[in-house]
Design a protein around this motif. Structure first.
Motif, PDB file in Angstrom:
ATOM      1  N   PRO A  29      46.395  50.405  46.203  1.00 50.12           N
ATOM      2  CA  PRO A  29      45.033  50.277  46.721  1.00 50.12           C
ATOM      3  C   PRO A  29      44.010  50.903  45.771  1.00 50.12           C
ATOM      4  O   PRO A  29      44.354  51.671  44.872  1.00 50.12           O
ATOM      5  CB  PRO A  29      45.081  51.024  48.050  1.00 50.12           C
ATOM      6  CG  PRO A  29      46.197  51.993  47.905  1.00 50.12           C
ATOM      7  CD  PRO A  29      47.204  51.341  46.988  1.00 50.12           C
ATOM      8  N   SER A  30      42.743  50.589  46.022  1.00 50.69           N
ATOM      9  CA  SER A  30      41.672  51.115  45.182  1.00 50.69           C
ATOM     10  C   SER A  30      40.534  51.660  46.041  1.00 50.69           C
ATOM     11  O   SER A  30      40.501  51.482  47.255  1.00 50.69           O
ATOM     12  CB  SER A  30      41.145  50.028  44.241  1.00 50.69           C
ATOM     13  OG  SER A  30      40.599  48.961  44.983  1.00 50.69           O
ATOM     14  N   ALA A  31      39.615  52.316  45.372  1.00 50.75           N
ATOM     15  CA  ALA A  31      38.385  52.834  45.969  1.00 50.75           C
ATOM     16  C   ALA A  31      37.250  52.470  45.019  1.00 50.75           C
ATOM     17  O   ALA A  31      37.497  52.024  43.890  1.00 50.75           O
ATOM     18  CB  ALA A  31      38.480  54.345  46.148  1.00 50.75           C
ATOM     19  N   LEU A  32      36.016  52.632  45.455  1.00 52.90           N
ATOM     20  CA  LEU A  32      34.854  52.350  44.609  1.00 52.90           C
ATOM     21  C   LEU A  32      34.086  53.635  44.323  1.00 52.90           C
ATOM     22  O   LEU A  32      33.914  54.473  45.215  1.00 52.90           O
ATOM     23  CB  LEU A  32      33.903  51.373  45.293  1.00 52.90           C
ATOM     24  CG  LEU A  32      34.284  49.915  45.321  1.00 52.90           C
ATOM     25  CD1 LEU A  32      33.235  49.106  46.091  1.00 52.90           C
ATOM     26  CD2 LEU A  32      34.420  49.360  43.914  1.00 52.90           C
ATOM     27  N   VAL A  33      33.618  53.767  43.085  1.00 52.92           N
ATOM     28  CA  VAL A  33      32.739  54.870  42.700  1.00 52.92           C
ATOM     29  C   VAL A  33      31.462  54.248  42.134  1.00 52.92           C
ATOM     30  O   VAL A  33      31.496  53.569  41.109  1.00 52.92           O
ATOM     31  CB  VAL A  33      33.392  55.806  41.663  1.00 52.92           C
ATOM     32  CG1 VAL A  33      32.425  56.937  41.300  1.00 52.92           C
ATOM     33  CG2 VAL A  33      34.705  56.370  42.185  1.00 52.92           C
ATOM     34  N   ALA A  34      30.339  54.471  42.821  1.00 51.00           N
ATOM     35  CA  ALA A  34      29.053  53.909  42.419  1.00 51.00           C
ATOM     36  C   ALA A  34      28.239  54.935  41.632  1.00 51.00           C
ATOM     37  O   ALA A  34      28.470  56.142  41.729  1.00 51.00           O
ATOM     38  CB  ALA A  34      28.268  53.465  43.652  1.00 51.00           C
TER      39      ALA A  34
END
Length: 162
Positions: A29-34
Motif C-alpha cells: 500500500p501507499s500514502a500521499l505526501v503533499a
C-alpha cells in the motif's frame, strides 16, 4: 558569499538524477505526501516540500515550480506536487525554502531555508502534508496528517541568532 553558493546550487541541481520513492519490487500500500506554500507576493513564494526518500532525490515541488516559472519574468508559478510513497518505514527529507521567479532576486533578498530528515511509517492510504514557517528569527518544517493536523514525529527547527 552565501547567496552566491545558493545560486550555484540552483544551477547544479539540474545535473542530478531523480529516483522513485519506492524500493524496487515494492507492491504494498501507499500514502500521499503533499507540498504547501506561503505566497509572499507574485514573484516570491515559500515552498514546503518532500525532497528525498531514503536519501534519494525525487521529483519535487521546488524543481517542478522552477520549471513552470522559467521564462515568465517576475511571475512565479507554483507546482505543488503530491508524492505517493510506500507505507513502510522510511527517512523523508523535508524542506522549507524561499523561491523567486527570477534568479537575480536571490542576490537581493532574504533566502531562507530549513531542511532535515524525519523517519516514520506512513499509514496506508493516509494523506500527509509538508508545512512550515520561514522568517528571519525562526524557521521550521514538519509533516502533518492532512485530515487531523497531527504532526508526524517532530519539527525541524532553526533559530537565527542576532
Amino acid at each position: 558569499m552565501k547567496k552566491l553558493v545558493l545560486v550555484f546550487l540552483i544551477f547544479l541541481n539540474g545535473c542530478v538524477s531523480l529516483h522513485s520513492p519506492y524500493p524496487e519490487g515494492y507492491e504494498g500500500p501507499s500514502a500521499l505526501v503533499a507540498s504547501s506554500e506561503n505566497r509572499v507576493d507574485g514573484s516570491t513564494v515559500q515552498i514546503f516540500y518532500l525532497e528525498k526518500v531514503n536519501q534519494k532525490l525525487i521529483v519535487n515541488s521546488m524543481g517542478a515550480s522552477r520549471g513552470a516559472t522559467q521564462g515568465q519574468g517576475f511571475s512565479f508559478t507554483s507546482q505543488l506536487i503530491e508524492t505517493a510513497v510506500p507505507a513502510i518505514e522510511a527517512t523523508f527529507t523535508i524542506v522549507g525554502a524561499t523561491a523567486h521567479a527570477a534568479p537575480i532576486q536571490s542576490l537581493f533578498s532574504d533566502n531562507l531555508i530549513v531542511r532535515g530528515d524525519i523517519t516514520f511509517t506512513p499509514e496506508p492510504h493516509e494523506e500527509y502534508i509538508v508545512k512550515g514557517v520561514l522568517n528571519s528569527e525562526y524557521s521550521a518544517v514538519w509533516i502533518e496528517n492532512k485530515e487531523t493536523g497531527e504532526i508526524v514525529n517532530k519539527k525541524i527547527e532553526e533559530t537565527q541568532v542576532k
